[in-house]
Write a protein that holds these residues in place. Structure first.
Motif, PDB file in Angstrom:
ATOM      1  N   GLU A 285       0.848  -1.184   0.000  1.00  0.00           N
ATOM      2  CA  GLU A 285       0.000   0.000   0.000  1.00  0.00           C
ATOM      3  C   GLU A 285       0.890   1.242   0.000  1.00  0.00           C
ATOM      4  O   GLU A 285       1.786   1.371   0.821  1.00  0.00           O
ATOM      5  N   ARG A 286       0.669   2.137  -0.947  1.00  0.00           N
ATOM      6  CA  ARG A 286       1.514   3.331  -1.095  1.00  0.00           C
ATOM      7  C   ARG A 286       1.528   4.185   0.181  1.00  0.00           C
ATOM      8  O   ARG A 286       2.521   4.812   0.500  1.00  0.00           O
ATOM      9  N   SER A 287       0.445   4.171   0.929  1.00  0.00           N
ATOM     10  CA  SER A 287       0.367   4.981   2.154  1.00  0.00           C
ATOM     11  C   SER A 287       1.322   4.489   3.245  1.00  0.00           C
ATOM     12  O   SER A 287       1.640   5.227   4.173  1.00  0.00           O
ATOM     13  N   SER A 288       1.806   3.252   3.123  1.00  0.00           N
ATOM     14  CA  SER A 288       2.722   2.706   4.127  1.00  0.00           C
ATOM     15  C   SER A 288       4.198   2.934   3.775  1.00  0.00           C
ATOM     16  O   SER A 288       5.081   2.574   4.545  1.00  0.00           O
ATOM     17  N   TRP A 289       4.461   3.521   2.624  1.00  0.00           N
ATOM     18  CA  TRP A 289       5.835   3.739   2.172  1.00  0.00           C
ATOM     19  C   TRP A 289       6.536   4.813   3.005  1.00  0.00           C
ATOM     20  O   TRP A 289       5.920   5.781   3.449  1.00  0.00           O
ATOM     21  N   LEU A 290       7.839   4.648   3.152  1.00  0.00           N
ATOM     22  CA  LEU A 290       8.674   5.718   3.687  1.00  0.00           C
ATOM     23  C   LEU A 290       8.716   6.836   2.649  1.00  0.00           C
ATOM     24  O   LEU A 290       8.676   6.572   1.452  1.00  0.00           O
TER      25      LEU A 290
ATOM     26  N   ASP B 182      13.465  -1.554  -0.062  1.00  0.00           N
ATOM     27  CA  ASP B 182      12.084  -1.866   0.261  1.00  0.00           C
ATOM     28  C   ASP B 182      11.403  -0.560   0.652  1.00  0.00           C
ATOM     29  O   ASP B 182      11.924   0.175   1.492  1.00  0.00           O
ATOM     30  N   PRO B 183      10.251  -0.243   0.067  1.00  0.00           N
ATOM     31  CA  PRO B 183       9.639   1.059   0.304  1.00  0.00           C
ATOM     32  C   PRO B 183       9.035   1.230   1.696  1.00  0.00           C
ATOM     33  O   PRO B 183       8.849   2.354   2.146  1.00  0.00           O
ATOM     34  N   VAL B 184       8.771   0.136   2.393  1.00  0.00           N
ATOM     35  CA  VAL B 184       8.162   0.215   3.720  1.00  0.00           C
ATOM     36  C   VAL B 184       9.222   0.201   4.814  1.00  0.00           C
ATOM     37  O   VAL B 184       9.199   1.024   5.723  1.00  0.00           O
ATOM     38  N   SER B 185      10.182  -0.705   4.722  1.00  0.00           N
ATOM     39  CA  SER B 185      11.203  -0.836   5.769  1.00  0.00           C
ATOM     40  C   SER B 185      12.476  -0.050   5.480  1.00  0.00           C
ATOM     41  O   SER B 185      13.244   0.227   6.398  1.00  0.00           O
ATOM     42  N   GLY B 186      12.723   0.266   4.222  1.00  0.00           N
ATOM     43  CA  GLY B 186      13.973   0.922   3.846  1.00  0.00           C
ATOM     44  C   GLY B 186      15.144  -0.032   3.749  1.00  0.00           C
ATOM     45  O   GLY B 186      16.286   0.376   3.567  1.00  0.00           O
ATOM     46  N   GLU B 187      14.865  -1.328   3.828  1.00  0.00           N
ATOM     47  CA  GLU B 187      15.914  -2.341   3.750  1.00  0.00           C
ATOM     48  C   GLU B 187      16.498  -2.405   2.340  1.00  0.00           C
ATOM     49  O   GLU B 187      15.767  -2.368   1.357  1.00  0.00           O
TER      50      GLU B 187
END
Length: 101
Positions: A32-37, A80-85
């Protein structure tokens, strides 16, 4: 005439299908785009780890960053767009790191 029409239709189909394809080396799992950093959060994370960030864009459902590693290598990195990994690090066509899994 028939060959020209066929060629034109083929080219038109290619134009409409290009945006649907990722252009890069790696694709992240759909999220979900809203969960992205945000770009700012990703930049701050990388800079905090010693990276230099030159440019960033979305590609393949990931953040694609062009920058310099803490060791001074100019690379393209997929995060990764959510964790930044870090998922993949590429330097001039050579994959330096790819996360397993």
């Amino acid at each position: 005439m028939n060959l020209t029409l066929h060629t034109a239709m083929s080219l038109l189909m290619c134009v409409f299908t290009l945006p649907a394809c990722a252009t890069g080396l790696y694709e992240c799992a759909p999220t979900e785009r809203s969960s992205w950093l945000t770009q700012r959060e990703v930049t701050e994370k990388l800079v905090g780890e010693g990276w230099q960030v030159r440019r960033m864009k979305e590609d393949g459902g990931c953040w694609e960053v062009y920058g310099t590693t803490p060791e001074g290598q100019r690379v393209e990195v997929y995060l990764d767009p959510v964790s930044g990994e870090v998922m993949l690090i590429n330097q001039r066509g050579t994959i330096l790191f790819r996360k397993e899994g």
